[in-house]
Design an enzyme around this catalytic site. Structure first.
Site, short mmCIF file in Angstrom:
data_model
loop_
_atom_site.label_atom_id
_atom_site.label_comp_id
_atom_site.label_asym_id
_atom_site.label_seq_id
_atom_site.Cartn_x
_atom_site.Cartn_y
_atom_site.Cartn_z
N LYS A 128 35.60 1.66 13.20
CA LYS A 128 37.05 2.17 12.88
C LYS A 128 37.86 2.57 13.89
O LYS A 128 37.38 2.72 15.10
CB LYS A 128 36.94 3.25 11.87
CG LYS A 128 38.00 3.51 10.90
CD LYS A 128 37.62 2.65 9.63
CE LYS A 128 38.82 2.74 8.63
NZ LYS A 128 38.50 2.18 7.37
N ASP A 168 43.83 -0.94 7.18
CA ASP A 168 43.29 0.28 6.24
C ASP A 168 44.77 0.89 5.95
O ASP A 168 45.91 0.16 6.07
CB ASP A 168 42.63 1.27 7.22
CG ASP A 168 42.01 2.36 6.49
OD1 ASP A 168 40.98 2.25 5.68
OD2 ASP A 168 42.61 3.59 6.31
P1 NDP Z 1 48.11 1.79 2.12
O1 NDP Z 1 48.57 1.98 3.21
O2 NDP Z 1 48.33 0.20 1.59
O3 NDP Z 1 48.42 2.80 0.92
C1 NDP Z 1 47.85 3.96 1.07
C2 NDP Z 1 48.63 4.88 -0.22
O4 NDP Z 1 48.07 6.19 -0.10
C3 NDP Z 1 49.91 5.08 -0.15
O5 NDP Z 1 50.50 4.87 -1.46
C4 NDP Z 1 50.40 6.24 0.47
O6 NDP Z 1 51.38 6.96 0.21
C5 NDP Z 1 49.02 7.39 -0.11
N1 NDP Z 1 48.68 8.28 1.10
C6 NDP Z 1 48.43 7.87 2.20
N2 NDP Z 1 48.00 9.09 2.87
C7 NDP Z 1 48.33 10.09 2.04
C8 NDP Z 1 48.42 11.47 2.11
N3 NDP Z 1 47.99 12.12 3.09
N4 NDP Z 1 48.78 11.95 0.98
C9 NDP Z 1 49.14 11.38 -0.20
N5 NDP Z 1 49.15 10.24 -0.22
C10 NDP Z 1 48.89 9.53 0.72
O7 NDP Z 1 46.35 1.74 2.13
P2 NDP Z 1 45.16 1.42 1.42
O8 NDP Z 1 45.55 1.32 0.05
O9 NDP Z 1 44.64 0.00 2.31
O10 NDP Z 1 44.27 2.48 1.65
C11 NDP Z 1 43.98 3.56 0.64
C12 NDP Z 1 42.56 4.11 0.93
O11 NDP Z 1 41.53 3.26 0.72
C13 NDP Z 1 42.25 4.64 2.30
O12 NDP Z 1 41.57 5.74 2.07
C14 NDP Z 1 41.56 3.66 2.99
O13 NDP Z 1 40.62 4.05 4.09
C15 NDP Z 1 40.89 3.23 1.76
N6 NDP Z 1 40.09 1.76 1.78
C16 NDP Z 1 41.13 0.84 2.20
C17 NDP Z 1 40.38 -0.37 2.18
C18 NDP Z 1 41.37 -1.64 2.33
O14 NDP Z 1 40.73 -2.86 2.51
N7 NDP Z 1 42.62 -1.58 2.64
C19 NDP Z 1 38.98 -0.62 2.09
C20 NDP Z 1 37.98 0.49 1.77
C21 NDP Z 1 38.88 1.82 1.35
P3 NDP Z 1 52.73 7.24 1.20
O15 NDP Z 1 53.49 5.80 1.05
O16 NDP Z 1 53.46 8.06 0.69
O17 NDP Z 1 52.15 7.59 2.59
O1 2IT Z 2 37.39 1.27 4.86
C1 2IT Z 2 37.33 0.08 4.76
O2 2IT Z 2 36.30 -0.37 4.26
C2 2IT Z 2 38.26 -0.76 5.40
N1 2IT Z 2 39.42 -0.34 5.56
C3 2IT Z 2 38.17 -2.38 5.44
C4 2IT Z 2 37.62 -2.72 6.48
C5 2IT Z 2 37.06 -4.10 7.00
O3 2IT Z 2 36.76 -4.39 8.05
O4 2IT Z 2 37.71 -5.10 6.01
#
Ligand code: NDP
Ligand code: 2IT
Length: 446
Positions: A128, A168
């Site tokens: 990561k 992420d």
């Molecule tokens: P994005 O950046 O697309 O969206 C993040 C969202 O979470 C936004 O709505 C943001 O709001 C909110 N957020 C982030 N930090 C905070 C905080 N400290 N407090 C409150 N709200 C918060 O990210 P993703 O959707 O890609 O990721 C979301 C979660 O999913 C993370 O935990 C990530 O690790 C996990 N994840 C993502 C994957 C992926 O493929 N993208 C795969 C597996 C897990 P704001 O705009 O106000 O910051």
């Molecule tokens: O937390 C996760 O699994 C991710 N942000 C996606 C990682 C990836 O390599 O697609």
């Protein structure tokens, strides 16, 4: 060999080494609370140094990222890449751009990723990275210059056969595109060094949707196993980014009513349900446009509240924002309001106290390393397509995603049996551990 009587003994060692890394310590505790007793009961895993190597990254790099804003002012951020475990394949895991990013957070994410990637069944190690850069309010050119500067250093440590980053929080298709372009320029090679790419230059169909869709495919299995169904259920989703948007879309497809989405300012409550048209409004508001969820209330005349949505009455809660967003208090409110299923789209969104509360109240609860593994799984499929230089159809990739999520669910039920009920956390931890441990033992003390 050193054996640990219980997880606290191991945590003592981890804390002594890195006393300030509280998120990393939390993730180690969450996994090892099940692994240590399992090892103590299974002689073949009582191998000297195995657990110690599992909680220490193979390598961690930190680097300076200088970049120029639109006013000509220079900023300096810190970049990270933690290459945690390569027993199963090239390091694989996303990059996070958020002001809260520090070594503890990147290490917890890389550690969890190792076991998640193991659960996918694909040949992927765990890693990561990211930066404490805050993309909020930055122009497209600023984002591009930051991504280019980040890659000017990162490119030394990654390649399609060694370490393959993706997105992420704060890193989506746009950022992956800028990073891919800079990597290509520096190396003069067109390879699958990053996943989550645009469809025009090697991205996989379904990668954009994969984490959110996969989450709902997993929830569907959980519900089926408990003789329940997603159809007709009231769902609360936190976040409104990539994972939240596609979780919402699949929940709608499966006949559920999504009544809330959020961001760090607060949450909206739409009791009629967010339908496809309203979700398209959210996507349009959010994706690279800097919109805030509260703007939904101006369009649809619903309520907006500051804080988090966990006080709302719902059947299914899907935390899809960030770590530790559901604490004990939030868990108790959800339980009081009759929640039946909590599944993590985000990584480690529930504190350990919250998980315990769900466990004690027999709420169906499943951890991110199982439920959000669809994203990295389709990243793995993107790597395969890149290596073969071909592109599979949406239907083919979606079908593979469904199968992978079903297989992860079966692994959880196989290893998580607890008096006839499924402890998904235990099942995911043990199943994830076994494959990594087998590969590490076979490869010797390295
Ligand atoms: P994005 O950046 O697309 O969206 C993040 C969202 O979470 C936004 O709505 C943001 O709001 C909110 N957020 C982030 N930090 C905070 C905080 N400290 N407090 C409150 N709200 C918060 O990210 P993703 O959707 O890609 O990721 C979301 C979660 O999913 C993370 O935990 C990530 O690790 C996990 N994840 C993502 C994957 C992926 O493929 N993208 C795969 C597996 C897990 P704001 O705009 O106000 O910051
Ligand atoms: O937390 C996760 O699994 C991710 N942000 C996606 C990682 C990836 O390599 O697609």
């Amino acid at each position: 060999m050193k054996s640990y009587k219980n997880v606290d003994e191991l945590i003592g060692m981890v804390s002594e080494r890195d006393p300030d890394e509280k998120e990393f310590r939390q993730a180690v505790h969450e996994v090892m609370q099940h692994v240590i007793p399992f090892v103590n009961e299974n002689e073949e895993y009582q191998v000297s140094g195995l657990i110690e190597r599992m909680v220490e990254p193979e390598r961690a790099v930190m680097f300076r990222v200088p970049w120029e804003d639109d006013e000509g002012i220079y900023h300096v951020n810190r970049g990270y890449r933690v290459q945690f475990n390569s027993a199963l394949g090239p390091y694989k895991g996303g990059l996070r751009f958020h002001p809260s990013v520090n070594l503890s957070i990147v290490k917890f994410l890389a550690f969890e990723q190792t076991f998640k990637n193991s659960l996918t069944g694909l040949p992927l190690g765990g890693g990561k990275g990211g930066s404490d850069f805050n993309p909020r309010g930055r122009s497209d050119s600023e984002i591009m210059r930051f991504c280019q500067s980040f890659v000017n250093e990162l490119y030394r440590y990654v390649s399609s056969d060694t370490d393959v980053p993706a997105g992420d929080i704060g890193v989506g298709e746009r950022e992956v595109g800028y990073m891919f372009g800079q990597y290509k320029r520096l190396t003069a090679e067109f390879t699958g060094v990053l996943t989550g790419k645009g469809l025009a230059y090697g991205g996989s169909k379904v990668r954009l949707q994969a984490t959110g869709f996969g989450l709902l495919y997993f929830v569907r299995e959980m519900m089926k196993n408990a003789e329940e169904s997603v159809e007709g259920k009231k769902v609360v989703i936190s976040g409104s980014g990539n994972v939240a948007q596609y979780a919402c879309q699949k929940a709608i497809d499966l006949g559920a009513t999504v009544i809330s989405m959020s961001d760090s300012d607060g949450y909206i409550v739409d009791e009629e349900g967010i339908d496809q048209e309203k979700l398209d409004f959210i996507k349009n508001l959010k994706n690279n446009k800097g919109g805030r969820i509260k703007e939904y209330k101006d369009e649809y005349d619903v309520e907006f509240h500051e804080g988090s949505p966990w006080g709302l009455k719902c059947d299914v809660a899907l935390p899809c924002a960030t770590q530790n967003e559901i604490d004990k208090n939030d868990a108790e409110k959800l339980i009081e309001n009759g929640v039946i299923c909590v599944a993590e789209g985000a990584n480690m969104p529930c504190t350990e106290d919250a998980m315990k509360a769900f466990h004690d109240s027999e709420v169906l609860y499943a951890p991110g390393k199982a439920t959000n593994a669809g994203g990295v799984a389709v990243s793995g499929l993107e790597m395969t397509q890149n290596a073969k230089r071909l592109s599979w159809s949406f239907e083919d990739v979606d079908e593979k995603l469904v199968e992978i999520m079903q297989t992860i669910h079966s692994k959880c039920t196989e290893h998580g049996d607890e008096n006839g009920k499924v402890n998904y956390l235990k099942g995911a931890n043990i199943a994830g551990f076994i494959k990594v441990a087998d590969a590490m033992i076979a490869q010797g003390h390295v």
